[in-house]
Design an enzyme around this catalytic site. Sequence first.
Site, PDB file in Angstrom:
ATOM      1  N   VAL A 113     -47.481 110.248  84.258  1.00 18.38           N
ATOM      2  CA  VAL A 113     -47.707 108.870  83.819  1.00 18.38           C
ATOM      3  C   VAL A 113     -49.149 108.730  83.337  1.00 18.38           C
ATOM      4  O   VAL A 113     -49.409 108.140  82.280  1.00 18.38           O
ATOM      5  CB  VAL A 113     -47.401 107.861  84.943  1.00 18.38           C
ATOM      6  CG1 VAL A 113     -47.919 106.470  84.584  1.00 18.38           C
ATOM      7  CG2 VAL A 113     -45.897 107.795  85.212  1.00 18.38           C
ATOM      8  N   ALA A 116     -49.488 110.464  79.968  1.00 20.49           N
ATOM      9  CA  ALA A 116     -48.864 109.694  78.880  1.00 20.49           C
ATOM     10  C   ALA A 116     -49.639 108.424  78.570  1.00 20.49           C
ATOM     11  O   ALA A 116     -49.723 107.996  77.416  1.00 20.49           O
ATOM     12  CB  ALA A 116     -47.423 109.357  79.249  1.00 20.49           C
ATOM     13  N   GLU A 117     -50.216 107.808  79.604  1.00 16.79           N
ATOM     14  CA  GLU A 117     -50.899 106.530  79.408  1.00 16.79           C
ATOM     15  C   GLU A 117     -52.288 106.692  78.796  1.00 16.79           C
ATOM     16  O   GLU A 117     -52.665 105.940  77.892  1.00 16.79           O
ATOM     17  CB  GLU A 117     -51.018 105.793  80.749  1.00 16.79           C
ATOM     18  CG  GLU A 117     -49.699 105.304  81.331  1.00 16.79           C
ATOM     19  CD  GLU A 117     -49.129 104.120  80.570  1.00 16.79           C
ATOM     20  OE1 GLU A 117     -49.849 103.541  79.723  1.00 16.79           O
ATOM     21  OE2 GLU A 117     -47.965 103.770  80.824  1.00 16.79           O
ATOM     22  N   SER A 118     -53.069 107.631  79.293  1.00 20.91           N
ATOM     23  CA  SER A 118     -54.481 107.707  78.878  1.00 20.91           C
ATOM     24  C   SER A 118     -54.982 109.107  78.587  1.00 20.91           C
ATOM     25  O   SER A 118     -56.141 109.264  78.198  1.00 20.91           O
ATOM     26  CB  SER A 118     -55.361 107.122  79.997  1.00 20.91           C
ATOM     27  OG  SER A 118     -55.309 107.964  81.153  1.00 20.91           O
ATOM     28  N   TYR A 213     -41.579 107.137  75.390  1.00 20.62           N
ATOM     29  CA  TYR A 213     -42.374 107.227  76.624  1.00 20.62           C
ATOM     30  C   TYR A 213     -41.554 107.873  77.743  1.00 20.62           C
ATOM     31  O   TYR A 213     -42.004 108.833  78.380  1.00 20.62           O
ATOM     32  CB  TYR A 213     -42.807 105.820  77.019  1.00 20.62           C
ATOM     33  CG  TYR A 213     -43.634 105.696  78.267  1.00 20.62           C
ATOM     34  CD1 TYR A 213     -45.005 105.891  78.242  1.00 20.62           C
ATOM     35  CD2 TYR A 213     -43.045 105.359  79.485  1.00 20.62           C
ATOM     36  CE1 TYR A 213     -45.782 105.753  79.390  1.00 20.62           C
ATOM     37  CE2 TYR A 213     -43.803 105.214  80.636  1.00 20.62           C
ATOM     38  CZ  TYR A 213     -45.162 105.414  80.585  1.00 20.62           C
ATOM     39  OH  TYR A 213     -45.912 105.272  81.728  1.00 20.62           O
TER      40      TYR A 213
END
Length: 227
Positions: A113, A116-118, A213
């Site tokens: 996560v 994928a996010e940052s 995502y």
Amino acid sequence: MKMSVSFQPYLHITPQPRINGTGTSPDPLGGDAQFADLLQAELASGQRVIAAEEILAELDGSPDWEFDRAFGDEPPRDAEKTAHTPVSRQSILKKISDVARTFGVDEDLVREVVRAESNFNPNAVSRAGAKGLMQLMDSTARAMHVRNAYNPDENLAGGTRYLRSLLDRYDGNVKVALAAYNAGPGRIDRLGIDTDEELEARYDQLPRETQRYVAKIMQRLDGGGTS
């Protein structure tokens, strides 16, 4: 696919202005007309408001002024809250391991996560205003008791706590929890999705971004992921 999820404060260090030929720090708000003009020019051009010390150095013509490049060319809008202490990826991975164990969430899930996010950038800011390692919106950060979304410890704790709540809400259905993390639980609930099977049946009703995502994270998890 179903799964079960020592904070260190970051010191804010205010840089001291370095002006050639002086040993003192002039008052940056002393009514200097040049200062006011340059500040207004910054605002009018839509640029970030640079620090008073930077303006003073520019006016003085100091060739050796070192602008802070810690956050890249486009620092977060509220850069005063960023984590000024550099954080290595290895350090972030260790923090992920610790926080995942604290909240009882699979470590690999939290890591993917964050990726994928940052992509492990604690100062990341999205166009929508999501911040930090797990890209917390301000409302989510407040709900998870996160005061500084750029602090890796606080962000990971808040994001993992939120992910834990989504896993609980959807009875451990990881794909549904991920879709809710990305698109918001309200949208998932409006589609009547409670299980991974139902999500797959209504996949085309999800935003394209959410589809990609979930697929990206699940592919990495199914493939064992990488550090």
